[in-house]
Scaffold this active site. Structure first.
Site, PDB file in Angstrom:
ATOM      1  N   ASN A   7       0.815  -1.189  -0.219  1.00 36.70           N
ATOM      2  CA  ASN A   7       0.087  -0.151   0.163  1.00 36.70           C
ATOM      3  C   ASN A   7       0.838   1.166  -0.081  1.00 36.70           C
ATOM      4  OD1 ASN A   7      -1.384   2.387   1.066  1.00 36.70           O
ATOM      5  ND2 ASN A   7      -3.155   0.994   1.590  1.00 36.70           N
ATOM      6  N   ASP A   9       0.089   4.495  -0.436  1.00 34.60           N
ATOM      7  CA  ASP A   9      -0.654   5.679   0.118  1.00 34.60           C
ATOM      8  C   ASP A   9       0.069   6.785   1.010  1.00 34.60           C
ATOM      9  OD1 ASP A   9      -2.996   4.682  -1.112  1.00 34.60           O
ATOM     10  OD2 ASP A   9      -4.021   4.284   0.818  1.00 34.60           O
ATOM     11  N   HIS A  10       0.902   6.080   1.825  1.00 31.98           N
ATOM     12  CA  HIS A  10       1.826   6.789   2.599  1.00 31.98           C
ATOM     13  C   HIS A  10       2.739   7.872   1.944  1.00 31.98           C
ATOM     14  CE1 HIS A  10      -0.133   4.598   5.776  1.00 31.98           C
ATOM     15  NE2 HIS A  10      -0.229   3.546   5.075  1.00 31.98           N
ATOM     16  N   ARG A  18       3.143  18.843   1.430  1.00 30.07           N
ATOM     17  CA  ARG A  18       3.580  20.023   0.662  1.00 30.07           C
ATOM     18  C   ARG A  18       2.980  20.330  -0.527  1.00 30.07           C
ATOM     19  NH1 ARG A  18       8.687  21.972   2.452  1.00 30.07           N
ATOM     20  NH2 ARG A  18       8.800  22.094   4.509  1.00 30.07           N
ATOM     21  N   HIS A  43      -5.684   3.679  -2.006  1.00 31.36           N
ATOM     22  CA  HIS A  43      -6.969   4.309  -1.640  1.00 31.36           C
ATOM     23  C   HIS A  43      -7.107   5.549  -2.193  1.00 31.36           C
ATOM     24  CE1 HIS A  43      -9.688   4.622   2.218  1.00 31.36           C
ATOM     25  NE2 HIS A  43     -10.369   4.896   1.072  1.00 31.36           N
ATOM     26  N   ARG A  45      -9.337   7.936  -1.694  1.00 32.90           N
ATOM     27  CA  ARG A  45     -10.340   8.819  -0.688  1.00 32.90           C
ATOM     28  C   ARG A  45     -11.152   9.747  -1.200  1.00 32.90           C
ATOM     29  NH1 ARG A  45      -8.969   7.396   4.981  1.00 32.90           N
ATOM     30  NH2 ARG A  45     -10.585   8.907   5.255  1.00 32.90           N
ATOM     31  N   ARG A  49      -7.221  12.915   0.245  1.00 31.25           N
ATOM     32  CA  ARG A  49      -5.914  13.479   1.231  1.00 31.25           C
ATOM     33  C   ARG A  49      -4.700  12.958   0.801  1.00 31.25           C
ATOM     34  NH1 ARG A  49      -7.167  10.113   6.615  1.00 31.25           N
ATOM     35  NH2 ARG A  49      -9.091  11.257   6.821  1.00 31.25           N
ATOM     36  N   GLU A  70      -8.473   0.582  -3.158  1.00 33.36           N
ATOM     37  CA  GLU A  70      -9.241   0.607  -1.737  1.00 33.36           C
ATOM     38  C   GLU A  70     -10.402   1.471  -2.207  1.00 33.36           C
ATOM     39  OE1 GLU A  70      -7.109   1.041   1.610  1.00 33.36           O
ATOM     40  OE2 GLU A  70      -6.048  -0.905   1.501  1.00 33.36           O
ATOM     41  N   THR A 100      -6.443   6.514   9.910  1.00 37.65           N
ATOM     42  CA  THR A 100      -6.511   5.707   8.904  1.00 37.65           C
ATOM     43  C   THR A 100      -7.836   4.888   8.922  1.00 37.65           C
ATOM     44  OG1 THR A 100      -5.170   3.768   8.157  1.00 37.65           O
ATOM     45  CG2 THR A 100      -5.252   4.138  10.511  1.00 37.65           C
ATOM     46  N   THR A 101      -7.713   3.890   8.047  1.00 38.88           N
ATOM     47  CA  THR A 101      -9.250   3.048   8.202  1.00 38.88           C
ATOM     48  C   THR A 101      -9.231   2.412   9.598  1.00 38.88           C
ATOM     49  OG1 THR A 101      -8.712   2.476   5.890  1.00 38.88           O
ATOM     50  CG2 THR A 101     -10.587   1.550   6.816  1.00 38.88           C
ATOM     51  N   GLU A 151     -10.935  -9.071   2.995  1.00 40.45           N
ATOM     52  CA  GLU A 151      -9.649  -8.826   3.832  1.00 40.45           C
ATOM     53  C   GLU A 151      -9.849  -8.569   5.348  1.00 40.45           C
ATOM     54  OE1 GLU A 151      -7.347  -5.488   2.139  1.00 40.45           O
ATOM     55  OE2 GLU A 151      -6.401  -5.279   4.085  1.00 40.45           O
ATOM     56  N   HIS A 191      -3.832  -4.658   7.661  1.00 43.56           N
ATOM     57  CA  HIS A 191      -3.786  -3.265   8.381  1.00 43.56           C
ATOM     58  C   HIS A 191      -2.961  -3.435   9.613  1.00 43.56           C
ATOM     59  CE1 HIS A 191      -4.995   0.329  10.126  1.00 43.56           C
ATOM     60  NE2 HIS A 191      -5.779   0.527   8.770  1.00 43.56           N
ATOM     61  N   GLY A 213       1.301  -1.528   4.266  1.00 42.28           N
ATOM     62  CA  GLY A 213       1.670  -0.167   3.715  1.00 42.28           C
ATOM     63  C   GLY A 213       2.682   0.517   4.641  1.00 42.28           C
ATOM     64  N   HIS A 214       2.064   1.067   5.981  1.00 41.42           N
ATOM     65  CA  HIS A 214       2.929   1.953   6.886  1.00 41.42           C
ATOM     66  C   HIS A 214       4.384   1.375   7.170  1.00 41.42           C
ATOM     67  CE1 HIS A 214       3.838   4.439  10.305  1.00 41.42           C
ATOM     68  NE2 HIS A 214       3.212   5.224   9.515  1.00 41.42           N
TER      69      HIS A 214
HETATM   70  N1  PXP Z   1      -5.893  -2.909   4.314  1.00 44.54           N
HETATM   71  C1  PXP Z   1      -6.568  -1.855   4.160  1.00 44.54           C
HETATM   72  C2  PXP Z   1      -7.960  -2.249   3.807  1.00 44.54           C
HETATM   73  C3  PXP Z   1      -6.221  -0.518   4.470  1.00 44.54           C
HETATM   74  O1  PXP Z   1      -7.136   0.531   4.543  1.00 44.54           O
HETATM   75  C4  PXP Z   1      -5.030  -0.405   4.673  1.00 44.54           C
HETATM   76  C5  PXP Z   1      -4.497   1.208   5.450  1.00 44.54           C
HETATM   77  O2  PXP Z   1      -4.453   2.076   4.244  1.00 44.54           O
HETATM   78  C6  PXP Z   1      -3.867  -1.216   5.009  1.00 44.54           C
HETATM   79  C7  PXP Z   1      -4.451  -2.677   4.538  1.00 44.54           C
HETATM   80  C8  PXP Z   1      -2.651  -1.235   5.322  1.00 44.54           C
HETATM   81  O3  PXP Z   1      -2.366  -0.923   6.639  1.00 44.54           O
HETATM   82  P1  PXP Z   1      -1.099  -0.391   7.354  1.00 44.54           P
HETATM   83  O4  PXP Z   1      -0.818   1.026   6.374  1.00 44.54           O
HETATM   84  O5  PXP Z   1      -1.163  -0.197   8.606  1.00 44.54           O
HETATM   85  O6  PXP Z   1       0.156  -1.339   6.986  1.00 44.54           O
END
Ligand code: PXP
Length: 251
Positions: A7, A9-10, A18, A43, A45, A49, A70, A100-101, A151, A191, A213-214
């Site tokens: 993921n 997104d981060h 910025r 994702h 959104r 964001r 997502e 976050t979700t 999931e 997650h 992701g994170h």
């Molecule tokens: N799965 C879903 C459905 C999510 O919304 C996210 C966070 O965007 C992740 C997995 C990944 O989570 P994390 O960033 O905590 O690894």
């Protein structure tokens, strides 16, 4: 083998801090691919964001493995997703104020809507997954509304403290996997997973995809994106081998 969905997104969150052009999540997708990612997850959104429409357009063109989008069930996002046609969509709950979700989707309370929406995606050849808590009612409802995968939300496991709590949360997930599989669903998980807590998930859960992701993006700051993804792939692979050779895990 368990597939790794990265993921990104981060990366977009850092760019949006910025409102500039760097770091580009599209570059991250390319590097994740080089590191061995099986799936790229983004994702889009409603509040935009982090991921922007332009990211989705470009990602659609450069991701040749599998793009997992997502999304919420808002009409605007549904229209964009149906036009973009990612290989997979994962419906998630979306609240504007959340960091976050936060929790899984409530499938039981919106079955009618989900039946219609899921059908539209499946009719367009798009695989549909629902992000839900490992809760029996939500799992069964997911099968009833026509989802192909779920999931399972691993957040409670990730936040558990101490061996006893971790084992309890892992047991909940294991039970969730069993119920989902016996309802005809394919099972993914994600997650809050990190380089420290993903091992037991791989060893004990019979899942197809892990979405992370994170933790990967955080490590990437120090070791580079490609290496961070490769290290997570190796970790999953090593624990998968342990699972395959261990007697106590049923697969
Ligand atoms: N799965 C879903 C459905 C999510 O919304 C996210 C966070 O965007 C992740 C997995 C990944 O989570 P994390 O960033 O905590 O690894």
């Amino acid at each position: 083998m368990i597939r790794l969905g990265v993921n990104i997104d981060h990366v977009a969150t850092l760019r949006q801090a910025r409102m500039t052009y760097e770091p580009d999540p599209v570059t991250a997708a390319g590097l994740a691919d080089l590191g061995g990612a099986d799936i790229i997850t983004i994702h889009l959104r409603e509040d935009r964001r982090h991921i922007q429409d332009r990211d989705l357009d470009l990602m659609r063109k450069i991701v040749f493995t599998k793009l997992n989008l997502e999304m919420s069930t808002s009409q605007e996002i549904i229209d964009i997703a149906l036009k973009s046609k990612p290989e997979q969509v994962t419906f998630v709950p979306e609240k504007r104020q959340e960091i976050t979700t936060e929790g899984g989707l409530s499938v039981t309370t919106q079955k009618r809507l989900l039946i219609d929406v899921i059908k539209r995606f499946k009719d367009n050849g798009i695989h549909v997954s629902l992000f839900i808590d490992p809760d029996k009612d939500q799992i069964i409802a997911s099968s009833e509304v026509g989802a192909q995968s779920v999931e399972l939300h691993t957040g409670n496991y990730a936040n558990a403290r101490g061996d006893k709590q971790c084992t309890e949360k892992l047991e909940e997930l294991k039970e969730g996997v069993k119920i989902a599989q016996s309802s005809g669903l394919r099972v993914n998980a994600g997650h809050g997973l990190t380089y420290k807590n993903t091992g037991p998930i791989v060893e004990h859960l019979d899942v197809e995809e892990l979405h992370i992701g994170h933790s990967i993006v955080s490590r990437a700051i120090f070791v580079g994106f490609k290496r961070a993804v490769r290290e997570m792939k190796e970790l999953i692979h090593n624990h998968y081998l342990i699972r395959k050779t261990s007697k106590h895990v049923e697969v």
